[in-house]
Every structure is written in structure tokens, then in C-alpha cells.
Design an enzyme around this catalytic site. Structure first.
Site, PDB file in Angstrom:
ATOM      1  N   THR A  33       0.820  -1.211   0.000  1.00 10.00           N
ATOM      2  CA  THR A  33       0.000   0.000   0.000  1.00 10.00           C
ATOM      3  C   THR A  33       0.858   1.267   0.000  1.00 10.00           C
ATOM      4  O   THR A  33       0.420   2.304  -0.494  1.00 10.00           O
ATOM      5  CB  THR A  33      -0.959   0.024   1.199  1.00 10.00           C
ATOM      6  OG1 THR A  33      -0.216  -0.159   2.412  1.00 10.00           O
ATOM      7  CG2 THR A  33      -2.002  -1.092   1.080  1.00 10.00           C
ATOM      8  N   TRP A 106      11.732 -10.506   7.407  1.00  9.70           N
ATOM      9  CA  TRP A 106      11.972 -10.419   8.841  1.00  9.70           C
ATOM     10  C   TRP A 106      11.015  -9.338   9.353  1.00  9.70           C
ATOM     11  O   TRP A 106      11.322  -8.146   9.323  1.00  9.70           O
ATOM     12  CB  TRP A 106      13.421 -10.023   9.122  1.00  9.70           C
ATOM     13  CG  TRP A 106      14.426 -11.040   8.666  1.00  9.70           C
ATOM     14  CD1 TRP A 106      14.997 -12.021   9.427  1.00  9.70           C
ATOM     15  CD2 TRP A 106      14.991 -11.183   7.351  1.00  9.70           C
ATOM     16  NE1 TRP A 106      15.872 -12.764   8.668  1.00  9.70           N
ATOM     17  CE2 TRP A 106      15.896 -12.269   7.386  1.00  9.70           C
ATOM     18  CE3 TRP A 106      14.823 -10.496   6.141  1.00  9.70           C
ATOM     19  CZ2 TRP A 106      16.626 -12.682   6.278  1.00  9.70           C
ATOM     20  CZ3 TRP A 106      15.532 -10.906   5.033  1.00  9.70           C
ATOM     21  CH2 TRP A 106      16.424 -11.988   5.109  1.00  9.70           C
ATOM     22  N   ALA A 263       4.257  -4.382  -9.429  1.00 11.76           N
ATOM     23  CA  ALA A 263       3.429  -4.315 -10.642  1.00 11.76           C
ATOM     24  C   ALA A 263       1.966  -4.105 -10.272  1.00 11.76           C
ATOM     25  O   ALA A 263       1.286  -3.216 -10.806  1.00 11.76           O
ATOM     26  CB  ALA A 263       3.598  -5.586 -11.464  1.00 11.76           C
ATOM     27  N   ASP A 265       0.780  -3.104  -7.336  1.00 15.85           N
ATOM     28  CA  ASP A 265       0.622  -1.889  -6.540  1.00 15.85           C
ATOM     29  C   ASP A 265       0.532  -0.655  -7.426  1.00 15.85           C
ATOM     30  O   ASP A 265      -0.282   0.247  -7.194  1.00 15.85           O
ATOM     31  CB  ASP A 265       1.805  -1.731  -5.580  1.00 15.85           C
ATOM     32  CG  ASP A 265       2.067  -2.979  -4.757  1.00 15.85           C
ATOM     33  OD1 ASP A 265       1.113  -3.749  -4.523  1.00 15.85           O
ATOM     34  OD2 ASP A 265       3.231  -3.198  -4.367  1.00 15.85           O
TER      35      ASP A 265
END
Length: 313
Positions: A33, A106, A263, A265
Site C-alpha cells: 500500500t 523479517w 506491478a 501496486d
């Protein structure tokens, strides 16, 4: 859809490391986002739309660098929480010869997972001022159940106030206890949104093994959402508006795919920017395909501003 004044996108931004060869790593920032917010801000900077990013960060130097980078892109950061002692998540990208990326994460102690730990968040305090709320499957996945409930409640309040809710189905299996759990939350997200941005491969990954692509496509187009957009990689994008026949929009063809990171997003940013400026869903899908086609010709989630395609909105 008329042009709103204020859009908020909620999720997680992480430290991104990309292999440069010879053991060297390049550090940038990225997250689904957040990537969409950056491209939205670039596309809408002359249209009077305020793009806000919603997340939690730590009090470390990386968090501060993220804030400064977002602000430099014109993104508003007033809805960001800073949590003492927390840090952002981190991921590493390895890209194969075909441009497909492979991730290592992580993120167990990521600050973003604790956004709704407070009794009331900056987002919840300003819901009546929002015209659009945008979140993704990852936005849901990183939260505990109580946080997911509050996010969906926030979305419902935005709609009750006359605003729009957009849901991108980004699905990452490792973030869920299983596909059944993910489907339950996705069902509620679909029921509570106005526009669903669906990557067909992600939708298939949530369904029983062996589900045919056409079956998954038909199910996506039948969702109880006023406006459904199905992205199919190198195949046509399919758009379905309620009470209308689905329309197919061809993708933007490129000579060489360098890196498919962001791509989807960037497609979402192009689509939403076009819809917010009065374009039809078909025109918006073409805009999304144009931007995504440019992004996949560059390395990393966020391409240089000088590489942005000429898009007229």
C-alpha cells in the site's frame, strides 16, 4: 466517482534490500500500500487530492528516513504512529533471469502490526474527514484479530459517511494460519468495499488446489462488490461494474521484464487515480496497465520520478 479531497492508505512499509551483485545490497523502502501511495501522490499532485499513509513506525533512524522519504513524495504522514522501541520490518528481494522476484522476510516485531494497539488511533479519529480508504490483504494479514476488526469497522464508518472503500486482494500465505482463515477475512473485506482490485493468481492461491483459472475468474466477477477489477498478469485485465457486462482491457506489452516488484501496486495507483479524476473503469484499467508496464522495466518497487510515464488524468 467524483474526485475526493482526502484518501488514506493503510498498511506496512518495510526496509527493502536488493542484491546488487558481488555481495552488495541496495537499501530502499517498500510495501504494497505504500508503493500505491507513492504512485498515487505522483499522479494526483496537481489534482488537489491529499494522499495520506497510515501505519506505525518505530523511533529508530530507519523509521525517520521513511517518514522523510514519504514527505518528499508529497504524502501526508499525520496519521502515522511512532512507537518507542519498535522498528520497521525488513525484506530481501532476489530477482531471477525472467524478472520474477523472490522474497525473504523479517517482520515479526514490525511496528505496523501494533497500529491498533492504542485505544484510539489517528485514523479512527479522522474517519469523518476521509473520502477514500484503501487497504489490502496484507494490511489485514499483519494485524491481530482485534486490529482486523477495527480496520473493517473503520472501513464501514467511511462508507456510512458517504466515502468509498477500496480493497486490494494481495495474498501472502505465510502471513495467515491457512487459506480458510484468509478466506473468512477476505469475504468480509469484499462485502464491505466499493472497488475490489484482484490479482487472479492470488485469488487462485486461496482456493482448493487444482481450481481452474476460469473458475476463479468467474467467482471473482460474481463477488458482491459494485466494481471488480481482475488483473491477469500478461493477459487482459477484466473489469466488471454492477449490472454491466465485464470488459477486457489488454495489458501494456514490454520488450523485457526487469523486475515485477510493485506491478500490482502501481496498477492500483493508476486505476484509482484515473477513477478519482472522472475516468471510466475501462480507461482506468488502461491507465493502470500503462503505469505497471513501466514499473516492471525497472528494478525495485519505486521507480525514479524521471522514469514515470506520461499519463494525462
Amino acid at each position: 466517482m467524483s474526485s475526493p479531497q482526502r484518501i488514506a492508505l493503510i498498511g506496512e512499509c518495510m526496509i527493502e534490500l536488493q542484491e546488487e551483485g558481488s555481495g552488495l545490497l541496495r537499501r530502499t523502502f517498500g510495501g504494497d500500500t505504500l508503493n500505491t501511495a507513492v504512485y498515487l501522490s505522483r499522479l494526483l499532485q496537481t489534482h488537489g487530492v491529499q494522499v495520506n499513509y497510515v501505519t506505525a513506525l518505530g523511533d529508530d533512524p530507519h523509521s525517520e528516513a521513511m517518514l522523510q522519504a514519504w514527505q518528499a513524495e508529497g504524502i501526508q504522514t499525520g496519521l502515522v504512529q511512532r512507537l518507542a522501541g519498535r522498528v520497521p520490518g525488513l525484506y530481501m528481494i532476489q530477482v531471477d533471469p525472467d524478472g520474477e522476484r523472490h522474497f525473504s522476510y523479517w517482520r515479526d516485531t514490525s511496528a505496523a502490526k501494533a497500529y491498533f494497539a492504542a485505544a484510539e488511533t489517528p485514523l479512527e479519529q479522522t474517519l469523518d474527514q476521509l473520502d477514500v480508504l484503501y487497504f489490502s490483504g496484507i494490511s489485514l494479514a499483519i494485524l491481530p484479530d482485534a486490529g482486523r476488526e477495527r480496520l473493517l469497522s473503520a472501513a464501514a464508518k467511511v462508507r456510512a459517511n458517504g466515502g468509498k472503500v477500496i480493497f486490494d486482494n494481495n495474498y501472502r500465505p505465510r502471513l495467515w494460519q491457512g487459506a480458510d482463515q484468509a478466506r473468512q477475512w477476505y469475504r468480509r473485506a469484499y462485502e464491505g468495499c466499493d472497488i475490489a482490485l484482484i490479482t487472479l493468481d492470488d485469488e487462485i492461491a486461496m482456493l482448493p488446489p487444482g481450481t481452474h483459472a476460469q473458475t476463479a475468474l468467474a467467482a471473482a466477477l460474481a463477488l458482491p462488490v459494485p466494481e471488480v477489477v481482475v488483473k491477469q498478469g500478461g493477459n487482459d485485465t477484466v473489469v466488471r461494474v454492477v449490472n454491466q457486462q465485464p470488459q477486457s482491457i489488454p495489458p501494456t506489452r514490454v520488450a523485457k521484464v526487469v523486475d515485477t516488484t510493485a506491478a500490482g501496486d502501481s496498477f492500483g495507483a493508476g486505476y484509482v487515480a484515473a477513477r478519482l479524476t472522472g475516468h471510466t473503469p475501462e480507461q482506468a484499467a488502461a491507465t493502470g496497465n500503462t503505469l505497471a508496464g513501466t514499473v516492471i522495466q525497472h528494478r525495485g518497487a519505486i521507480i525514479p520520478t524521471t522514469a514515470m510515464p506520461a499519463i494525462k488524468l
